[in-house]
Every structure is written in C-alpha cells, then in structure tokens.
Design an enzyme around this catalytic site. Structure first.
Site, PDB file in Angstrom:
ATOM      1  N   TYR A   1      -4.386  13.981 -20.431  1.00  0.00           N
ATOM      2  CA  TYR A   1      -5.020  14.963 -19.545  1.00  0.00           C
ATOM      3  C   TYR A   1      -4.230  16.260 -19.538  1.00  0.00           C
ATOM      4  O   TYR A   1      -4.787  17.357 -19.710  1.00  0.00           O
ATOM      5  CB  TYR A   1      -5.130  14.385 -18.128  1.00  0.00           C
ATOM      6  CG  TYR A   1      -5.720  15.346 -17.124  1.00  0.00           C
ATOM      7  CD1 TYR A   1      -7.098  15.553 -17.075  1.00  0.00           C
ATOM      8  CD2 TYR A   1      -4.917  16.035 -16.220  1.00  0.00           C
ATOM      9  CE1 TYR A   1      -7.653  16.431 -16.150  1.00  0.00           C
ATOM     10  CE2 TYR A   1      -5.457  16.909 -15.293  1.00  0.00           C
ATOM     11  CZ  TYR A   1      -6.835  17.106 -15.265  1.00  0.00           C
ATOM     12  OH  TYR A   1      -7.370  17.980 -14.346  1.00  0.00           O
TER      13      TYR A   1
ATOM     14  N   SER B   1      -5.495  23.053 -15.273  1.00  0.00           N
ATOM     15  CA  SER B   1      -4.710  22.320 -14.284  1.00  0.00           C
ATOM     16  C   SER B   1      -3.266  22.780 -14.352  1.00  0.00           C
ATOM     17  O   SER B   1      -2.762  23.153 -15.420  1.00  0.00           O
ATOM     18  CB  SER B   1      -4.777  20.814 -14.564  1.00  0.00           C
ATOM     19  OG  SER B   1      -3.843  20.096 -13.758  1.00  0.00           O
TER      20      SER B   1
END
Length: 236
Positions: free
Chosen positions: A139, A126
């Site tokens: 995350y 990401s």
C-alpha cells in the site's frame, strides 16, 4: 472516482453545496451502500480493471463534453503484514487497486479534462507514501508511486492541466475496516491511541481532507502543479 467512500461523500456534499455538477464513479457495492445525492451523475467503475475504466469514461463522455476537475479517491489496504509475508498475488492486488488504478483513471480521464477550461486533477495518496510505517508495504509503495505519477503527469500535460496530490494520514472512516465496496475486516488501528500521536491531538475526519482537495482544484491554486499537499495534523 471512489466518491462513495467517507472522504468521497464529504467531497460530493461540499461540491454540491457549491452548485457544481458532480459525477460519482465507484464500485457497484459502494454505490449501493451509499447512493450519491439526487442530481449527481452515477456510474459503476472498477478502477483496477482497464475495460471497466474505459467503459465508465466512455459513458461519462456521453453525458458531459468535458471535465473541469477530476479527483481520484480509489484505494484500499489489507491488515498490516510484513513485506516478506506477502505472496505475489496479494501484493499485486493491492498495487493494482492503488497505483494501477491511478494510472488508468489518469489515462482515460485526460481526454475529458482536455475539454475543460482550467482543468485540475487530484490524486489522493497517503502520508504512508512519504513516511514508511511497518506492515503497509504494498500500500505504502503504491501510494509513493502515485506521487511519482503525479509529478510525471504534471510535466507531460503542462501548461494546460494542473496535477497534484493530497496525502492524508489515517482518517476515521470505513477505510480502516476495509472500505465501502469490499468485504469488511476487523479494524487494525487503535483510533484513540493513534490520535494521541498526532500533534493536533486527534485523528483526521473526512472533512479535513475535503478543503485541501477543493483548494487544489480551484483558481486559488492556479500556479501549483506536480505537488503533494500532506494533511496529517503535523505528524512527521
């Protein structure tokens, strides 16, 4: 891995259109919600659980003698929360679902990849792994750790295996409300407002991520390994 999610479904469709043999491994609920196309191998997998991952790859090995490409799309995040407000169990659950799962997929996938001719492994990380954004602590940190894992795997397994990462920005998909295999939650991202922040003027869609993945698996990327391809519409 994670082939029933929005990016996974788009990738599977593109691979099938190229007449490739495709296997989809995902959570049972995800496979039930979005069954793979006819002709695709389908296996249940919880990549955050070692026994499930080992069993899935053992079953895969009985079907195919080797792999030419392996893509890890597994991952999830909770609603934005400051780091200090996480308890250890919640923190560990997100880290396991993103970073530990990438480790397990790599660990059990390497033997099958060794049987390939010019194999490639792509982990989907990401942009949050390289660009800190408030509220996404475990995350973002797990996705950053994945990029370190990619570099380590690339060094340890060269020259026979190329390992790379794709790091997308937010993608307009079910992921924004919890993913396909988990309990849905209210969306926390204003898609229209987010898109206005992107230099290319819109949020990403699943097909935007498919091309970079296929490129990194292809002979055209034959001299690329240990790298992160950031796909975020110019957001820096």
């Amino acid at each position: 891995m994670g082939g029933s999610g929005a990016i996974g479904r788009a990738l599977v469709a593109a691979a099938c259109n190229c007449d490739l043999q495709v296997g989809v491994l995902d959570l049972p609920a995800s496979l039930e919600a979005h069954p793979p196309p006819s002709g695709c191998l389908r296996l249940e997998l919880d990549a955050s659980d070692e026994s499930s991952t080992a069993a899935a790859f053992a079953s895969l090995a009985t079907q195919w003698p080797g792999l030419e490409g392996l893509v890890n799309l597994v991952g999830f995040s909770d609603a934005p929360t400051p780091v200090e407000n996480f308890d250890l169990d919640s923190w560990q659950r997100i880290v396991d679902g993103n970073l530990s799962s990438a480790f397990l997929i790599s660990k059990y996938g390497l033997n099958l990849l060794r049987q390939g001719r010019q194999p490639g492994l792509v982990h989907v990380s990401s942009t949050l792994g390289v660009r800190a954004t408030e509220g996404y602590g475990p995350y973002a940190i797990a996705k950053a750790g994945m990029l370190g894992l990619v570099r380590m795997l690339a060094r340890e397994n060269a020259p026979w295996l190329r390992v790379n990462a794709v790091a997308p920005s937010a993608v307009d998909s079910e992921f924004l409300t919890g993913g396909t295999g988990r309990t849905p939650r209210p969306g926390h991202l204003d898609v229209a407002a987010y898109g206005q922040q992107i230099p290319l003027g819109r949020i990403a869609v699943p097909d935007d991520i498919v091309g970079p993945i296929l490129f990194l698996l292809s002979p055209a990327a034959g001299y690329i390994s240990g790298q992160t391809l950031i796909v975020n519409g110019g957001l820096f």
